[in-house]
Design a protein around this motif. Structure first.
Motif, PDB file in Angstrom:
ATOM      1  N   HIS A  22       0.806  -1.214   0.000  1.00  0.00           N
ATOM      2  CA  HIS A  22       0.000   0.000   0.000  1.00  0.00           C
ATOM      3  C   HIS A  22       0.845   1.273   0.000  1.00  0.00           C
ATOM      4  CE1 HIS A  22      -3.315   2.693   0.894  1.00  0.00           C
ATOM      5  NE2 HIS A  22      -2.656   3.129   1.956  1.00  0.00           N
ATOM      6  N   ILE A  23       1.959   1.273   0.699  1.00  0.00           N
ATOM      7  CA  ILE A  23       2.750   2.504   0.800  1.00  0.00           C
ATOM      8  C   ILE A  23       3.375   2.921  -0.531  1.00  0.00           C
ATOM      9  CG2 ILE A  23       3.233   2.226   3.255  1.00  0.00           C
ATOM     10  CD1 ILE A  23       6.042   1.307   2.467  1.00  0.00           C
ATOM     11  N   LEU A  24       3.474   1.992  -1.485  1.00  0.00           N
ATOM     12  CA  LEU A  24       4.020   2.334  -2.795  1.00  0.00           C
ATOM     13  C   LEU A  24       2.943   2.752  -3.786  1.00  0.00           C
ATOM     14  CD1 LEU A  24       6.699  -0.473  -3.197  1.00  0.00           C
ATOM     15  CD2 LEU A  24       7.034   1.899  -2.498  1.00  0.00           C
ATOM     16  N   GLU A  25       1.676   2.684  -3.368  1.00  0.00           N
ATOM     17  CA  GLU A  25       0.580   3.025  -4.268  1.00  0.00           C
ATOM     18  C   GLU A  25       0.432   4.524  -4.451  1.00  0.00           C
ATOM     19  OE1 GLU A  25      -3.152   1.276  -3.248  1.00  0.00           O
ATOM     20  OE2 GLU A  25      -2.343  -0.754  -3.308  1.00  0.00           O
ATOM     21  N   ASP A  26      -0.135   4.882  -5.585  1.00  0.00           N
ATOM     22  CA  ASP A  26      -0.462   6.266  -5.894  1.00  0.00           C
ATOM     23  C   ASP A  26      -1.920   6.527  -5.536  1.00  0.00           C
ATOM     24  OD1 ASP A  26       2.032   7.046  -6.977  1.00  0.00           O
ATOM     25  OD2 ASP A  26       1.516   6.153  -8.905  1.00  0.00           O
ATOM     26  N   THR A  27      -2.230   7.782  -5.266  1.00  0.00           N
ATOM     27  CA  THR A  27      -3.601   8.211  -5.007  1.00  0.00           C
ATOM     28  C   THR A  27      -3.854   9.502  -5.774  1.00  0.00           C
ATOM     29  OG1 THR A  27      -5.216   8.844  -3.327  1.00  0.00           O
ATOM     30  CG2 THR A  27      -2.918   9.439  -2.895  1.00  0.00           C
ATOM     31  N   LEU A  28      -5.107   9.766  -6.065  1.00  0.00           N
ATOM     32  CA  LEU A  28      -5.489  11.024  -6.699  1.00  0.00           C
ATOM     33  C   LEU A  28      -5.677  12.120  -5.651  1.00  0.00           C
ATOM     34  CD1 LEU A  28      -8.215   9.708  -9.177  1.00  0.00           C
ATOM     35  CD2 LEU A  28      -5.842  10.262  -9.701  1.00  0.00           C
ATOM     36  N   PHE A  29      -5.810  11.712  -4.383  1.00  0.00           N
ATOM     37  CA  PHE A  29      -6.196  12.632  -3.327  1.00  0.00           C
ATOM     38  C   PHE A  29      -5.003  13.208  -2.564  1.00  0.00           C
ATOM     39  CE2 PHE A  29     -10.134   9.784  -3.164  1.00  0.00           C
ATOM     40  CZ  PHE A  29     -10.796  10.555  -4.107  1.00  0.00           C
ATOM     41  N   PHE A  30      -5.145  14.461  -2.182  1.00  0.00           N
ATOM     42  CA  PHE A  30      -4.160  15.171  -1.379  1.00  0.00           C
ATOM     43  C   PHE A  30      -4.798  15.506  -0.039  1.00  0.00           C
ATOM     44  CE2 PHE A  30      -2.567  15.587  -5.579  1.00  0.00           C
ATOM     45  CZ  PHE A  30      -1.195  15.755  -5.476  1.00  0.00           C
ATOM     46  N   GLU A  31      -4.057  15.317   1.034  1.00  0.00           N
ATOM     47  CA  GLU A  31      -4.553  15.639   2.371  1.00  0.00           C
ATOM     48  C   GLU A  31      -4.385  17.127   2.676  1.00  0.00           C
ATOM     49  OE1 GLU A  31      -2.243  12.938   4.646  1.00  0.00           O
ATOM     50  OE2 GLU A  31      -3.393  11.197   3.964  1.00  0.00           O
ATOM     51  N   ALA A  32      -3.392  17.750   2.067  1.00  0.00           N
ATOM     52  CA  ALA A  32      -3.124  19.172   2.255  1.00  0.00           C
ATOM     53  C   ALA A  32      -2.509  19.713   0.973  1.00  0.00           C
ATOM     54  CB  ALA A  32      -2.167  19.380   3.419  1.00  0.00           C
TER      55      ALA A  32
END
Length: 129
Positions: A22-32
């Motif tokens: 999971h830690i190597l995965e990309d996401t479209l979302f930004f937390e900040a």
């Protein structure tokens, strides 16, 4: 010979994934909002639907900021993004903040930046084919 056959059977039985966790995965979302500021037309909070490999429908639930692009809550856009075994692995109903450029053309398409979970590496928007 038996060892070779056992090796081949084991090799074929194992799932092949280029991404290891999971830690190597990309996401479209930004937390900040990242610093320095990314080149973007819109920063909005969205809810995803119709999620497929490299495409999703995004309904805007909050407009954070825009750079001259008129967007409003409730508006829907098509998202197009690069997809690999390392994601992004979103599902219908996922929500978060995206940072995106508006694609050229008649259809309203957003090209989002992506962020890697482990180190925060940011990938610029993919150019649609």
């Amino acid at each position: 010979m038996r060892l070779l056959i056992a090796f081949v059977v084991c090799f074929l039985a194992l799932p092949v994934h280029a991404c290891r966790g999971h830690i190597l995965e990309d996401t479209l979302f930004f937390e900040a909002l990242p610093g320095p500021q990314l080149e973007a037309d819109v920063i909005v909070r969205v809810v995803l639907s119709e999620v497929e490999r490299g495409r999703a429908r995004a309904e805007i639930v909050e407009v954070v900021t825009t750079s001259g692009v008129e967007v409003h809550e409730g508006q829907q856009f098509l998202l197009e993004y690069a997809f690999s075994s390392c994601g992004p692995n979103h599902r219908d109903g996922d929500q978060g903040m995206i940072i995106a450029k508006l694609a050229d053309g008649d259809e309203r398409v957003l090209l989002p930046h992506m962020r890697r979970f482990s180190d925060g590496r940011i990938t610029p928007p993919a150019t649609p084919e």
